[in-house]
Design an enzyme around this catalytic site. Sequence first.
Site, mmCIF file in Angstrom:
data_model
loop_
_atom_site.group_PDB
_atom_site.id
_atom_site.type_symbol
_atom_site.label_atom_id
_atom_site.label_comp_id
_atom_site.label_asym_id
_atom_site.label_seq_id
_atom_site.Cartn_x
_atom_site.Cartn_y
_atom_site.Cartn_z
ATOM 1 N N ASN A 1 0.875 -1.133 0.077
ATOM 2 C CA ASN A 1 -0.037 -0.127 0.049
ATOM 3 C C ASN A 1 0.640 1.290 -0.003
ATOM 4 O O ASN A 1 0.343 2.340 -0.651
ATOM 5 C CB ASN A 1 -0.923 0.109 1.262
ATOM 6 C CG ASN A 1 -0.412 -0.180 2.510
ATOM 7 O OD1 ASN A 1 0.795 -0.640 2.610
ATOM 8 N ND2 ASN A 1 -1.035 0.587 3.507
ATOM 9 N N GLU B 1 5.112 -3.669 12.383
ATOM 10 C CA GLU B 1 3.988 -2.498 12.265
ATOM 11 C C GLU B 1 2.827 -3.200 11.829
ATOM 12 O O GLU B 1 2.752 -3.657 10.564
ATOM 13 C CB GLU B 1 4.723 -1.685 11.368
ATOM 14 C CG GLU B 1 3.811 -0.242 11.611
ATOM 15 C CD GLU B 1 2.561 -0.327 10.387
ATOM 16 O OE1 GLU B 1 1.582 -0.553 10.401
ATOM 17 O OE2 GLU B 1 3.152 0.151 9.053
ATOM 18 N N CYS C 1 -2.734 1.684 6.890
ATOM 19 C CA CYS C 1 -3.163 1.113 8.380
ATOM 20 C C CYS C 1 -3.330 2.201 9.361
ATOM 21 O O CYS C 1 -3.919 1.804 10.352
ATOM 22 C CB CYS C 1 -1.771 0.533 8.962
ATOM 23 S SG CYS C 1 -0.406 1.263 8.678
#
Length: 475
Positions: A144, A242, A276
């Site tokens: 992304n 992450e 995210c």
Amino acid sequence: MLYINGKWESSEDNLDVVSPTNGQLLGTVAKGGEQETKLAIDAAKKALPAWSKRTAKERYDYLNRVAEILRSRTDEIAEVITTEMGKPVKESKAEISLAIDYLEWFAEEGRRIYGETIPASSSSKRLSVIRQPIGVVGAITPWNFPIAMITRKIAPAMAAGCTVVLKPASSTPLTAVEVIKACHDAGVPEGVVNLLHGSASNITKALMDSPVVRKITFTGSTEVGKQLVRQSADTMKKLSLELGGHAPFIVFEDADLEQAAEDLIASKFRNAGQTCVCTNRVYVHESIVKPFSELFAEKIRKLVVGDGLESGVTIGPLIDSNAVDKVEDQVQDAREKGAEVLVGGKKIVEGEYAKGNFFEPTLLVNATHDMKISYEETFGPIAPIFSFTTEEEAIDRANNGEYGLASYIFTKDASRIVRVSEALEYGIVGINDPMPTVAQAPFGGVKESGIGREGGRQGIEDYLEYKYLSFQLDV
């Protein structure tokens, strides 16, 4: 192409890269496996002693040369990003700028790796602490943000004196190739950075099994992150993870509604909601929920869906058909449980959109906490609005979940800002700010959103080890 020990390599097997905009084949890259991963690890191991002994200034110069090359190629790389993952080209250019920021920030931080002197308990001793690179690093990055996530990992590793084996997402390998081309053209020595494409399970297993690889840095799903934690035990690897997020966006009754609605557009619909840290749940005080919803709906209707390369497009496609299926399922589930679709709500299949992964920017009102969208990470352009009555209720609902990455609050009350931001169980709090991510600040979450921090002065810490030196003097 694979990049191992400073050379571009082909393989018998290739990985196809397909456009999410129209389903067309964009190209192929060489596909590596366990054997190629072992070769890359060996190259990184061989390069480590010389790279770690270079001065901080020398490593600073290399990273800045990479940054300058990327800056000079912004237009062409932005087109690559948009073509292979779909985001509007304006967003792709902004991501490249952030990627460059990480390179330049950590180039500087590498010159600030300080040790310390400790007062000894004896006049015949001298005590000190030095910092040294942890060693070979395995970096696994997502699709992304295909360039910023790479530089956010390789920049601190290289600045600290580590060498890297990089495994980018299989959906966006072409962007990774551009980054490594910049490293190659900047003269980064052989073996310092190595690039592998291919099966995540095969490459990751080889990285996890190798005692040479001392650290793994990963951005991706919480499910995969947990697997890496388990796998790391056998070789006691250091991990930076992450992981997933489910960000609340809280709008209090005293907020500037116009600004909050505009900022919610930025937080929720950037990259078609595929970030995210993007908003997943919108909590609006009951006294303003109707006017805010109407104002927000007006702004959503102005968004333009289409090919990210076209001028004026603000929403591109989702990454693949599975992503479309997920958001369709969440919308259907919300409808069945009483939500009203105020804007959007379906996949776009007409005309030029037929072969792409396009979904309408969607606003759900009357959302409740039994709906999947209230606890499943969405990764799509859907905004559900929940109402709340008290500050305590908003905090409790925002904290009710397994994730703790990013959160957002909108209010003019300074005391409330302190109370709420301290009470939120999140690693990042945007206060009247929908875009808090910058290179100079720590990025990361709590609970099941990960371990460690990237960015900021903290971002280089996990690439370094402490070594305590005790000197016994001749007296």
